[in-house]
Write an enzyme that holds these catalytic residues in place. Structure first.
Site: not given
Ligand code: NAP
Length: 310
Positions: A140, A143-144
């Protein structure tokens, strides 16, 4: 036993759209979602191909999470109910209704089910991948990605996801290496062209990622090009190599060779009263707008199904 006229499993673009249409048709609709509402669309940083979602002078195009949040609130506004739980099995009861068994809460009985559970990401299954997931290995980008600002990032894959996410990551660092096993990208032309001309993305074709190395976090990757293996520095590896449909809780039904649920054009599956919409359905073009459209069609079909049961 709880009762709802229609149960939707999954609260991504397809499930949320179906929920809104069913609630507006004055049916009791219950959406069961395993995680937070929004699905995979909520992970897309800029949902620039969603119709009408365009940047203007005073605002940027909305992110996937903003758009999905609006869809969620819209469905709630019209009266759809939501539960966070894991569906374990869906089976036909002796009364002819579908019965849905959940991991935590009490079972639900319903006249119609719409399966909108989407897909789960594929993994490479190579040494270091599992051990270093959450320590530099990710699936992701939104997200990261921000954890790896200015760092060397490897992206694996050659489809729309790999290219879209590589493009996003190239805004965080100057050094994105896109590793693809074939000699050309599979992504849609417009998406691929932008990656090819992006000065911050280096393309490495005909190359496979053999191993991800590092003690507590990713430090190098072992690559193989033309039969030769070599190690390169990397601090993050983002894997976007496609997905598999997610419906192991269903009884046997008609699926294509990759396991996606086959429906007719009304979104009806081979099981009477069970509909499928969005990425879990056999469909060659998996897009947020397609999932939303299929959700609307499935809702309409479920309304007709419920009317015919009375
Ligand atoms: P995909 O289209 O199936 O592409 C997967 C890519 O990963 C392919 O390039 C494939 O290589 C490669 N791959 C598969 N298994 C691999 C392995 N074991 N090792 C190395 N590489 C491997 O998947 P996706 O990109 O996730 O897209 C899924 C669906 O979502 C598609 O329908 C896509 O159109 C849609 N999508 C659309 C957008 C958008 O419109 N903005 C964004 C994201 C996704 P080969 O090419 O050699 O098979």
């Amino acid at each position: 036993m709880i009762y709802a006229d229609v149960v939707i499993i999954g609260a991504g673009a397809a499930g949320l759209t179906a929920a809104q249409y069913l609630a507006r048709a004055a049916l009791q609709v219950l959406v069961i979602e395993e995680r937070a509402p929004g699905g995979q669309a909520a992970l897309i940083e800029v949902l620039e191909n969603f119709p009408g979602n365009i940047a203007s002078n005073d605002r940027a195009a909305r992110s996937g999470s903003e758009l999905m949040d609006d869809m969620y609130r819209q469905a709630q506004h019209f009266g759809a109910q939501f539960l966070i739980d894991t569906v374990q099995t869906v089976q036909r009861g002796v009364d002819g209704l579908w019965q849905i068994l959940r991991a935590v809460g009490e079972p639900v009985s319903t006249q119609a089910v719409i399966v909108a559970t989407g897909t789960k990401h594929k993994t490479l299954n190579i040494a270091g991948e599992k051990e270093l997931t959450g320590r530099g290995v990710s699936y992701c980008a939104s997200c990261d990605g921000p954890f790896f600002k200015g760092k060397k990032i490897v992206v694996v894959g050659g489809g729309d996801s790999a290219c879209t996410e590589a493009q996003y990551l190239s805004g965080l660092t100057d050094t994105v290496l896109l590793v693809h096993r074939r000699g050309e990208l599979r992504a849609q032309k417009g998406i691929a062209e932008r990656v090819i001309h992006n000065p911050h993305i280096a393309l490495r074709f005909n190359t496979v990622l053999v191993e991800i190395r590092g003690e507590n976090r990713v430090s190098t990757v072992l690559l193989e090009t033309d039969g030769k293996q070599y190690e390169e520095h990397a601090e993050a590896v983002f894997v976007f190599i496609g997905a598999v449909p997610s419906h192991s809780f269903l009884p046997a039904l008609c699926c294509d060779e990759e396991g996606y649920i086959v429906t007719d054009q009304t979104m009806a599956s081979s099981l009477p009263g069970l509909f499928a919409a969005g990425d879990v359905r056999a469909n060659p073009f998996r897009q947020v707008i397609v999932a939303a459209g299929e959700g609307a069609v499935a809702a309409h079909s479920a309304v007709l199904w419920c009317q015919n049961q009375r």
